[in-house]
Write a protein that holds these residues in place. Structure first.
Motif, short mmCIF file in Angstrom:
data_model
loop_
_atom_site.label_atom_id
_atom_site.label_comp_id
_atom_site.label_asym_id
_atom_site.label_seq_id
_atom_site.Cartn_x
_atom_site.Cartn_y
_atom_site.Cartn_z
N ILE A 103 0.87 -1.19 0.00
CA ILE A 103 0.00 0.00 0.00
C ILE A 103 0.90 1.23 0.00
CG2 ILE A 103 -2.04 -0.99 1.09
CD1 ILE A 103 -0.99 0.22 3.73
N ARG A 104 0.32 2.35 -0.37
CA ARG A 104 1.13 3.56 -0.41
C ARG A 104 1.13 4.21 0.98
NH1 ARG A 104 -2.74 8.12 -3.33
NH2 ARG A 104 -3.89 8.63 -1.44
N GLY A 105 2.17 5.02 1.21
CA GLY A 105 2.21 5.86 2.40
C GLY A 105 2.09 7.32 1.98
N ASN A 106 2.08 8.19 2.97
CA ASN A 106 1.93 9.61 2.65
C ASN A 106 3.12 10.14 1.84
OD1 ASN A 106 3.27 9.12 5.20
ND2 ASN A 106 3.24 11.31 5.59
N HIS A 107 4.32 9.59 2.07
CA HIS A 107 5.47 10.04 1.27
C HIS A 107 5.40 9.52 -0.16
CE1 HIS A 107 8.09 12.10 4.24
NE2 HIS A 107 7.27 11.47 5.07
N ASP A 108 4.91 8.29 -0.33
CA ASP A 108 4.72 7.79 -1.70
C ASP A 108 3.74 8.70 -2.45
OD1 ASP A 108 6.31 5.53 -1.08
OD2 ASP A 108 4.56 4.55 -0.19
N HIS A 116 -1.24 2.25 6.49
CA HIS A 116 -0.03 3.06 6.71
C HIS A 116 -0.12 3.73 8.08
CE1 HIS A 116 3.67 5.04 5.95
NE2 HIS A 116 3.14 6.24 6.06
N GLY A 117 -0.99 4.74 8.21
CA GLY A 117 -1.13 5.41 9.52
C GLY A 117 -2.01 4.60 10.46
N THR A 118 -3.29 4.56 10.14
CA THR A 118 -4.25 3.71 10.85
C THR A 118 -5.19 3.13 9.79
OG1 THR A 118 -6.06 5.29 11.16
CG2 THR A 118 -4.25 5.38 12.77
N PRO A 119 -6.00 2.13 10.13
CA PRO A 119 -6.90 1.57 9.12
C PRO A 119 -7.91 2.60 8.60
CG PRO A 119 -6.79 0.14 11.03
CD PRO A 119 -6.04 1.38 11.39
N GLY A 120 -8.16 3.65 9.37
CA GLY A 120 -9.12 4.65 8.94
C GLY A 120 -8.51 5.88 8.28
N ASP A 121 -7.19 6.05 8.39
CA ASP A 121 -6.58 7.32 7.96
C ASP A 121 -5.08 7.10 7.71
OD1 ASP A 121 -5.52 9.85 7.68
OD2 ASP A 121 -6.55 10.71 9.41
N ALA A 148 -8.53 3.16 16.21
CA ALA A 148 -8.05 2.33 15.10
C ALA A 148 -8.70 0.94 15.13
CB ALA A 148 -6.52 2.22 15.16
N PHE A 149 -8.88 0.38 16.33
CA PHE A 149 -9.53 -0.94 16.42
C PHE A 149 -10.96 -0.88 15.88
CE2 PHE A 149 -6.26 -2.23 19.63
CZ PHE A 149 -5.87 -3.41 19.01
N ASP A 150 -11.61 0.28 16.01
CA ASP A 150 -12.97 0.44 15.49
C ASP A 150 -13.01 0.50 13.97
OD1 ASP A 150 -14.37 0.36 17.78
OD2 ASP A 150 -14.42 2.54 18.10
N ALA A 151 -11.85 0.78 13.36
CA ALA A 151 -11.82 1.04 11.92
C ALA A 151 -11.50 -0.19 11.07
CB ALA A 151 -10.81 2.16 11.62
N PHE A 152 -11.34 -1.35 11.69
CA PHE A 152 -11.15 -2.57 10.89
C PHE A 152 -11.81 -3.75 11.59
CE2 PHE A 152 -7.82 -5.21 12.98
CZ PHE A 152 -7.38 -4.33 13.96
N GLU A 153 -12.06 -4.78 10.77
CA GLU A 153 -12.63 -6.01 11.32
C GLU A 153 -11.55 -7.07 11.35
OE1 GLU A 153 -15.95 -6.89 8.86
OE2 GLU A 153 -17.04 -5.09 9.50
N GLY A 154 -11.76 -8.06 12.17
CA GLY A 154 -10.80 -9.15 12.22
C GLY A 154 -9.80 -8.95 13.34
N PRO A 155 -8.91 -9.94 13.48
CA PRO A 155 -8.04 -9.96 14.66
C PRO A 155 -6.77 -9.12 14.55
CG PRO A 155 -7.77 -11.99 13.40
CD PRO A 155 -8.84 -11.20 12.71
#
Ligand code: ZN
Length: 246
Positions: free
Chosen positions: A59-64, A117-122, A136-143
């Motif tokens: 995945i890309r990051g903010n610098h990419d 990159h930063g968090t699953p939501g941002d 961040a835990f609220d922004a993704f599903e799974g373990p």
């Protein structure tokens, strides 16, 4: 075993040590959490190496983003902004097109885990504190979610049944088992610009079958990476910080 790599930041000297580690081991997937380029002096060579690997998830990051698009990040510090502009000028067009096409936050790799990159939501958010981790835990599903961006290795463990959230540092070379019923946000640290006052490069091995992770800190020639940054005319602070890991 998968290798989880983040924040290489065009540091070819560090990346080559990781790739040497990978040779001769059975690595199923190479998983990149963003910021392949930006700051360092060898963006083309790093992208040559990364794109030649089999079984990659990237995945890309903010610098990419900032190195791919002219208006990619208006909020960068001066050295970061200059480095992004330098990288845009020096990147081969096909590498620039590759960066532009990278998926942004967040990507589901399999049933087991997502990457961010930063968090699953941002992709720009810094996950540093427990309260950041709760969001961040609220922004993704799974373990399990692997994330980067802060360049600080460690693991947040959420035990929803027990009602606890804890941060655990990771010790280099030690396997740490992931508990059934807990959820995890795990940062492998940075390959190319460690920031925990330890200049050794940082990445993570993930053993899916036995549900465990191992942090790896390896020496590399940060003096050569710094010399390349100076020779390229990039901001001198980007060279100096490599020796002290900030
Ligand atoms: Zn970064």
């Amino acid at each position: 075993m998968d290798l989880i790599l983040s924040d290489i930041h065009a540091n070819l000297h560090a990346l080559r040590v990781v790739l040497k580690y990978a040779r001769g081991r059975r690595i199923e997937r190479f998983i990149f959490l963003g910021d392949l380029v930006g700051y360092g002096a060898n963006p083309n060579e790093v992208l040559d190496e990364v794109r030649a690997l089999p079984n990659t998830w990237i995945i890309r990051g903010n610098h990419d983003r900032a190195c791919a698009f002219e208006d990619g990040d208006p909020y960068f510090s001066l050295p970061a902004r200059l480095a992004a502009a330098w990288t845009r000028v020096h990147l081969q067009p096909d590498h620039q097109a590759f960066l532009k096409a990278l998926p942004s936050n967040a990507l589901k790799v399999d049933e087991d885990f997502v990457i961010a990159h930063g968090t699953p939501g941002d992709e720009d958010a810094y996950l540093l504190q427990a309260r950041d981790a709760l969001h961040a835990f609220d922004a993704f599903e799974g373990p399990l979610c692997f994330f980067g961006h802060t360049h600080l290795p460690g693991l947040f463990e959420l035990d929803e049944a027990g009602g606890s959230l804890a941060f655990h540092p990771l010790r280099s070379g030690e396997w740490r088992s992931l508990k059934q019923g807990c959820r995890y946000l795990i940062n492998p640290g940075s390959v190319g610009q460690p920031r925990d006052r330890d200049p050794r490069l940082s990445f993570l091995a993930y053993d899916r079958r036995r549900r465990r992770v191992k942090l790896l800190r390896l020496d590399y020639d940060f003096g050569a990476a710094a010399a390349a940054i100076r020779a390229a005319g990039l901001h001198v602070s980007l060279a100096d910080r490599l020796a002290i890991g900030i």
